[in-house]
Design a protein around this motif. Structure first.
Motif, PDB file in Angstrom:
ATOM      1  N   VAL A  76       0.862  -1.190   0.000  1.00  0.00           N
ATOM      2  CA  VAL A  76       0.000   0.000   0.000  1.00  0.00           C
ATOM      3  C   VAL A  76       0.895   1.235   0.000  1.00  0.00           C
ATOM      4  CG1 VAL A  76      -1.717   1.276   1.325  1.00  0.00           C
ATOM      5  CG2 VAL A  76      -1.825  -1.220   1.237  1.00  0.00           C
ATOM      6  N   ASN A  77       0.710   2.133  -0.979  1.00  0.00           N
ATOM      7  CA  ASN A  77      -0.026   1.979  -2.217  1.00  0.00           C
ATOM      8  C   ASN A  77       0.709   1.013  -3.151  1.00  0.00           C
ATOM      9  OD1 ASN A  77      -2.333   3.901  -2.175  1.00  0.00           O
ATOM     10  ND2 ASN A  77      -0.739   5.466  -1.980  1.00  0.00           N
ATOM     11  N   GLY A 229      -5.420   3.408  -5.593  1.00  0.00           N
ATOM     12  CA  GLY A 229      -4.647   3.528  -4.357  1.00  0.00           C
ATOM     13  C   GLY A 229      -5.508   3.591  -3.113  1.00  0.00           C
ATOM     14  N   GLU A 230      -4.877   3.243  -1.979  1.00  0.00           N
ATOM     15  CA  GLU A 230      -5.558   3.290  -0.691  1.00  0.00           C
ATOM     16  C   GLU A 230      -5.387   4.627   0.016  1.00  0.00           C
ATOM     17  OE1 GLU A 230      -3.626   0.533  -1.569  1.00  0.00           O
ATOM     18  OE2 GLU A 230      -5.495  -0.474  -2.131  1.00  0.00           O
ATOM     19  N   ASP A 250       1.212  10.005  -3.539  1.00  0.00           N
ATOM     20  CA  ASP A 250       0.865   8.674  -3.037  1.00  0.00           C
ATOM     21  C   ASP A 250       1.371   8.422  -1.623  1.00  0.00           C
ATOM     22  OD1 ASP A 250       3.575   6.806  -3.367  1.00  0.00           O
ATOM     23  OD2 ASP A 250       3.499   8.474  -4.753  1.00  0.00           O
TER      24      ASP A 250
END
Length: 280
Positions: A76-77, A229-230, A250
């Motif tokens: 993550v990401n 993405g988270e 990110d």
């Protein structure tokens, strides 16, 4: 036991807050300095772990993510998101393909072509390195003589600076916006105010809460749909009643946004990362 592993190269306040957030949620967590790890055919952690990659260096972050993903580790990401966010030109192309409003931009690969691109775009404009953060090496260019000097100097800084990324200068007043998106959900935003045209909080910009309305939520969800993405940190400008996306990060820093927004950003990020662990 599945573990959340937070990778870092410099232990910042953010990584400490993420560890504390994991502890409060009873999530097994370990901070790991990537400089102390070597990488080979086998992963250094279990395939039931999830890795939250927080290296300061984008190149190192993306490289570690690619290695781990090739070994079946969830990161993550993901490296695919890092690749888009880590290059301003790639980000602009992704936003353009999705029809998301952003400042006009031009790209050139020689100082001479960059000057002509800027002449066509119009003054003032901003020249940015395609990769970088914290508002470093930005140049506001007001006329042709300044453009010729800036591009000549950049051409001597190395290969990455020979991709000239030029962006329309937005008269945004004394503020811009940094918003946070976790697993596709906009969770909070701040205004960053400064007398200087660069408003990053890392450069002294003052942060205040900005309530999220339907319009800004819609823009942020569109950005997430385009990039994925988270955890995304999205920078926005307001121009003539429209939100424009300036940059998408990110691995954005968030310590200066927690108090003004009253939002537990590290808790949300840790929860989103932990939910990405492989199901068995």
């Amino acid at each position: 036991m599945p573990t959340l592993r937070i990778l870092f190269t410099r232990l910042r306040v953010e990584e400490k807050l993420l560890r504390e957030a994991a502890k409060k949620q009873n999530i097994p967590c370990e901070l790991m300095n990537v400089s102390d790890i070597w990488y080979g055919e086998k992963p250094f952690c279990g395939t039931d772990d999830v890795v939250l990659a927080r290296c300061v260096s984008h190149n190192q972050n993306e490289a570690v993510a690619q290695i781990l993903e090739s070994q079946g580790i969830r990161v993550v990401n993901p490296s695919s998101v890092m690749a888009v966010c880590g290059n301003k030109l790639t980000t602009s192309i992704a936003l353009a393909k999705a029809g998301i409003g952003q400042p006009k931009f031009r790209t050139a690969f020689s100082p001479e072509a960059a000057v002509e691109a800027l002449e066509e775009l119009g003054y003032p404009a901003v020249c940015k390195p395609v990769s970088g953060s914290w508002g470093r090496l930005l140049a506001k260019i007001n006329d042709r003589e300044a453009a010729e000097a800036v591009f000549e100097h950049k051409s001597m800084l190395g290969a990455i600076h020979n991709t000239f990324y030029i962006q329309e200068y937005i008269e945004k007043g004394d503020y811009d916006v940094r918003a946070f998106v976790v697993s596709g959900d906009p969770i909070c935003a701040i205004t960053r105010k400064s007398a200087h045209w660069i408003t990053n909080t890392a450069r002294g910009g003052a942060a205040s809460n900005l309530p999220l309305d339907d319009e800004i939520r819609s823009v942020l969800r569109s950005v997430h749909s385009a990039i994925g993405g988270e955890f995304l940190a999205v920078d926005l400008f307001r121009k003539e009643g429209e939100w424009l996306v300036n940059e998408v990060n990110d691995g954005g820093e968030f310590r200066n946004s927690i108090e003004p927004t009253g939002t537990d950003i590290p808790a949300a990020v840790v929860r989103a990362a932990w939910e990405r662990r492989p199901s068995r």
